[in-house]
Enzyme design. Structure first.
Site, PDB file in Angstrom:
ATOM      1  N   GLY A 213       0.794  -1.176  -0.027  1.00  0.00           N
ATOM      2  CA  GLY A 213       0.064  -0.046   0.124  1.00  0.00           C
ATOM      3  C   GLY A 213       0.947   1.076   0.007  1.00  0.00           C
ATOM      4  CG  ASN A 214      -0.043   4.892  -1.425  1.00  0.00           C
ATOM      5  OD1 ASN A 214      -0.727   5.672  -1.046  1.00  0.00           O
ATOM      6  ND2 ASN A 214      -0.445   4.276  -2.936  1.00  0.00           N
ATOM      7  NE  ARG A 215       5.236   6.567   4.811  1.00  0.00           N
ATOM      8  CZ  ARG A 215       5.291   6.019   5.972  1.00  0.00           C
ATOM      9  NH1 ARG A 215       4.373   5.934   6.989  1.00  0.00           N
ATOM     10  NH2 ARG A 215       6.586   5.226   6.475  1.00  0.00           N
ATOM     11  CB  ALA A 280      -1.566   7.731  -3.644  1.00  0.00           C
TER      12      ALA A 280
END
Ligand code: CTP
Length: 401
Positions: A213-215, A280
Site C-alpha cells: 500500500g502507500n501512505r 495514489a
C-alpha cells in the site's frame, strides 16, 4: 454574501444563548432572512419572544402543530426549512445536540431539520472544557467534519462553571463572519456538473492477509468530493481503502486494488463531465497472489523476493477514451517537481495537474492542510499558500467554472 440569504438558526440550551440575540441582529442587518429554531432547553435561557422580535419571524420550538385540529400546519416544518435554507447554523451547539447530530437522531426540531437540510451546515459548539475534550464529543465532532459539516472551534478562556479552557462560544461577529465565509466558499456554481473523483491509496494483495500500500489518507480526494457536492455538483467518489466517512450527497464506490479502481473509473467515466484523479494508485502489484498466508521460513536473515508488475495507468487509458471530459490529475514529486509535473500533464493529456510535494511543511500524507501548485495545459503555473484541504479543493474546483 448574506444579503437575501435564507439562514436557519438552531439554538440549543447553553448559557451562551444570549450571544445569538446579537448574532440574529447582525444577520438581519446584513440583509439575511432568519428563521430561528430552539430546543426546549434553549428557552430556559432566552424566551422565543426575544428571537421572534429580533428575527421578525415566528420561532419554532416544537415539531407539532400548535393546534392539531383544524390547523393549516402540515407538521412538516423541518422539511420545508431544510429546503428553504441557504445555510443552517447551530449555535450554541451543546454536547448533547452534537451527539444527536453525529448519529442522525431526529428528536427535536433542530436535529430533524438538519437531516432534511440540503445546504451547508455550520456548528458552533459551546460547553464546559471537560465535556468538550471528552473523547465521545471529539469523536462526534470528527464524524461531523468527515460528513462535510463546518465546525467553528470554541474559544478558550474562563467558562460559566468557573473553569478555564476551551468551550466558549465565539463572539457573535466571529460567528457571522464564519457563516459568511462558508457561503462564499460554497456557491451553487457546479450545479448540473457530474464529477468523478478518486481518492486514497490502493492495496495490492500479496496473500490473504498482506498487501502493498502507500501512505495516502484520502483526505484530499474526500475534501474535493465534499466541496463539489456543496457547490451543487453530482459527485461520484471512487475510494480506495481509507478510514473516512462519506461526505453528504456524495455517491461512493469502494475499491481496493488498482485494477478495481481502473474498472470503476472506466465504467463511470461516460456518465461524468469531469474526472479528478486524486488517488495514489499503486504503480506495481504482485504477479502472483498466494492463496494461503505465506509462512515464515527460517528464523533469521532469511530472504524472500516478490515479483511485481506494473498496474494499468488509469489516466493513460482515460486519455484514449475520453470524449469531452475535463481531466485533472495529481502529481506527487520529491525532485525536479515542476518539470516532472509538466511532463505528466503532457503524457496523460490532462487539462490541469495539481503538484504536491510531501517535503513542503504542512503538505503530504494524513495532514489536514496542503501546499499545491496548479499547472494548466496552457502552461500557467499558480503556487497556492498552505491551506486547509477544503480550501485547496475549492481552488481546484474554481478552475472548472
Ligand atoms: N495514476 C493513474 N494510474 C496509475 C498511477 C497513477 O491514473 N496507475 C494517476 C494518479 O492518480 C495521479 C497521476 O496519475 O493523478 C500521477 O500519479 P503519480 O503517482 O504522481 O505519477 P505516476 O504516473 O505513477 O509516475 P511516478 O510514480 O513515476 O512519478
Amino acid at each position: 454574501m448574506l444579503a437575501d440569504k435564507h439562514i436557519v438558526l438552531g439554538v440549543t440550551g447553553g448559557i451562551s444563548v444570549y450571544k445569538m440575540c446579537t448574532a440574529v441582529r447582525l444577520l438581519k442587518k446584513a440583509g439575511a432572512q432568519v428563521r430561528v429554531l430552539m430546543t426546549r432547553a434553549a428557552t430556559e435561557f432566552v424566551t422565543p419572544l426575544t428571537f421572534s422580535t429580533l428575527s421578525q419571524e415566528e420561532v419554532t420550538v416544537s415539531l407539532w402543530p400548535a393546534d392539531p385540529h383544524g390547523s393549516t400546519d402540515r407538521g412538516v416544518k423541518h422539511i420545508d426549512l431544510g429546503l428553504w435554507a441557504d445555510a443552517m447554523l447551530v449555535a450554541p451547539a451543546t454536547a448533547n445536540t452534537i451527539a444527536h447530530l453525529a448519529h442522525g437522531a431526529a428528536e427535536d426540531v433542530i436535529t430533524s431539520t438538519v437531516l432534511a437540510l440540503r445546504a451547508p451546515l455550520v456548528i458552533a459548539p459551546a460547553m464546559d472544557v471537560d465535556m468538550w475534550e471528552h473523547p465521545a464529543t471529539q469523536a462526534n465532532i470528527a464524524l461531523l467534519k468527515e460528513r462535510g459539516h463546518f465546525i467553528i472551534p470554541p474559544e478558550s478562556g474562563e467558562l460559566a462553571s468557573g473553569l478555564t479552557g476551551a468551550g466558549r462560544l465565539p463572539e457573535p461577529d466571529v460567528i457571522v463572519a464564519y457563516l459568511n465565509d462558508v457561503l462564499e466558499r460554497t456557491p451553487r456554481d457546479l450545479t448540473g456538473r457530474r464529477i468523478l473523483i478518486t481518492a486514497g491509496p490502493t492495496h495490492e494483495p500479496i496473500d490473504p492477509v498482506r498487501f502493498i500500500g502507500n501512505r495516502s489518507s484520502g483526505k484530499m480526494g474526500f475534501a474535493l468530493a465534499n466541496a463539489a457536492a456543496l457547490r451543487g455538483a453530482d459527485v461520484t467518489l471512487v475510494a480506495g481503502p481509507v478510514a473516512l466517512g462519506t461526505p453528504k450527497n456524495v455517491r461512493r464506490i469502494d475499491v481496493e486494488t488498482a485494477q478495481q479502481m481502473h474498472d470503476a473509473v472506466m465504467d463511470e467515466l461516460p456518465r461524468h463531465t469531469v474526472l479528478i484523479m486524486a488517488a495514489a494508485v499503486a504503480d506495481y502489484t504482485p504477479v502472483q497472489v498466494a492463496e494461503h498466508k505465506i509462512k515464515k521460513l527460517g528464523s533469521h536473515a532469511h530472504g524472500i523476493s516478490l515479483e511485481l508488475r506494473t498496474t494499468l495507468d488509469i489516466l493513460h487509458d482515460v486519455a484514449e477514451r475520453k470524449t469531452e471530459q475535463t481531466v485533472i490529475g495529481f502529481a506527487l514529486e520529491t525532485a525536479n517537481e515542476l518539470e516532472h509535473a509538466k511532463q505528466k500533464l503532457e503524457k496523460k493529456k490532462l487539462d490541469l495537474i495539481v503538484l504536491n510535494s510531501p517535503n513542503d511543511p504542512g503538505a503530504g500524507f494524513g495532514t489536514d492542510t496542503n501546499v499545491v501548485t496548479l499547472i494548466t495545459r496552457e502552461g500557467n503555473v499558480t503556487k497556492l499558500p498552505r491551506m486547509p484541504k477544503f480550501d485547496v479543493a475549492c481552488a481546484i474546483l474554481d478552475r472548472l467554472r
